[in-house]
Design a protein around this motif. Sequence first.
Motif, PDB file in Angstrom:
ATOM      1  N   LYS A  31       0.811  -1.220   0.000  1.00 39.34           N
ATOM      2  CA  LYS A  31       0.000   0.000   0.000  1.00 39.34           C
ATOM      3  C   LYS A  31       0.848   1.276   0.000  1.00 39.34           C
ATOM      4  CE  LYS A  31      -4.280  -1.770   1.985  1.00 39.34           C
ATOM      5  NZ  LYS A  31      -5.323  -1.607   3.031  1.00 39.34           N
ATOM      6  N   THR A  32       1.949   1.256  -0.732  1.00 39.29           N
ATOM      7  CA  THR A  32       2.808   2.449  -0.813  1.00 39.29           C
ATOM      8  C   THR A  32       2.600   3.229  -2.102  1.00 39.29           C
ATOM      9  OG1 THR A  32       4.620   1.152  -1.787  1.00 39.29           O
ATOM     10  CG2 THR A  32       4.595   1.395   0.625  1.00 39.29           C
ATOM     11  N   PHE A  33       1.771   2.722  -3.001  1.00 39.71           N
ATOM     12  CA  PHE A  33       1.544   3.362  -4.295  1.00 39.71           C
ATOM     13  C   PHE A  33       0.188   4.043  -4.280  1.00 39.71           C
ATOM     14  CE2 PHE A  33       0.035   3.452  -8.691  1.00 39.71           C
ATOM     15  CZ  PHE A  33       1.137   3.944  -9.358  1.00 39.71           C
ATOM     16  N   THR A  34       0.161   5.344  -4.641  1.00 39.83           N
ATOM     17  CA  THR A  34      -1.097   6.075  -4.703  1.00 39.83           C
ATOM     18  C   THR A  34      -1.246   6.760  -6.055  1.00 39.83           C
ATOM     19  OG1 THR A  34      -0.166   8.123  -3.795  1.00 39.83           O
ATOM     20  CG2 THR A  34      -1.077   6.550  -2.222  1.00 39.83           C
ATOM     21  N   ALA A  35      -2.486   6.906  -6.471  1.00 36.53           N
ATOM     22  CA  ALA A  35      -2.816   7.651  -7.683  1.00 36.53           C
ATOM     23  C   ALA A  35      -3.975   8.577  -7.357  1.00 36.53           C
ATOM     24  CB  ALA A  35      -3.189   6.701  -8.824  1.00 36.53           C
ATOM     25  N   THR A  36      -3.885   9.835  -7.795  1.00 40.16           N
ATOM     26  CA  THR A  36      -4.886  10.844  -7.453  1.00 40.16           C
ATOM     27  C   THR A  36      -5.234  11.676  -8.680  1.00 40.16           C
ATOM     28  OG1 THR A  36      -3.998  11.023  -5.206  1.00 40.16           O
ATOM     29  CG2 THR A  36      -5.429  12.803  -5.963  1.00 40.16           C
TER      30      THR A  36
END
Length: 259
Positions: A31-36
């Motif tokens: 859970k270290t990858f984010t997209a916004t």
Amino acid sequence: MINDIYSLVLQLDLCNGETKRMNCPNCNGYKTFTATNNMGKLVWNCYKVSCSISGGVRVQLTSEDIKKSLGYAVKELDNADFSMPEYVVPYSGQRDITRFTARFGIDEWELHYDVKDNRAVFPIIDNGYIVDAVGRSLRNSLPKWKKYGNSGLPYSFGCGKVAVIVEDCVSACVVGRGEFVGVAVLGTSLVESHKKYLSQFSTVVVALDPDALPKTIAFSKELRGHVDEVKVLRLTDDLKYQNKVDMENLARIGDTSWN
């Protein structure tokens, strides 16, 4: 790999203001990858310092998104309590702002620029209104931080149910890129307006600088009567510098599914 990640992010079909968090497709970090999707700018990154995956691309806004963005401008003009000084203008490629945001890896899309004092200006938005703003000197002049109004509200950035109290607006922007809301109270104490604002969150994490332990303890005690769950994160450095251990501990302590 870069093209694969680009395709993956586009397939998420994120609405404006929506953020998705998942395991990193490059380093497999949990859970270290984010997209916004920030007003038509789709940005993604991995919080692990050892992982270099990050990027951004413009995507088409829906008509509803455009109406909402125009609404912000109209509401600012209608707000009788606060208006930006005429020497504070929206970001439009000013070199000093670009250098400043690049240094910390934050987006410049919502910043303004104080032409007179050479400051990066962070608008404080409440219910669609710009009700205040905070400026950070770009040439190390004093005061380093300047408040433009007296709303009493903290600066916040991001979307989510977990708020993270940090030292300043830059740290709030770093924290708010994921599933958290970064909140900078901009002072040495909590006032009633801060507590009222923070009471909307299910969990609040107090993550102040390592040398601010007394303030950290005081904040956590005061908030326990206003927020269901209050946690304390011991840091090794200011969150704006994105220390690997600190960012991983934040992801862990902020994950309410672990409780």
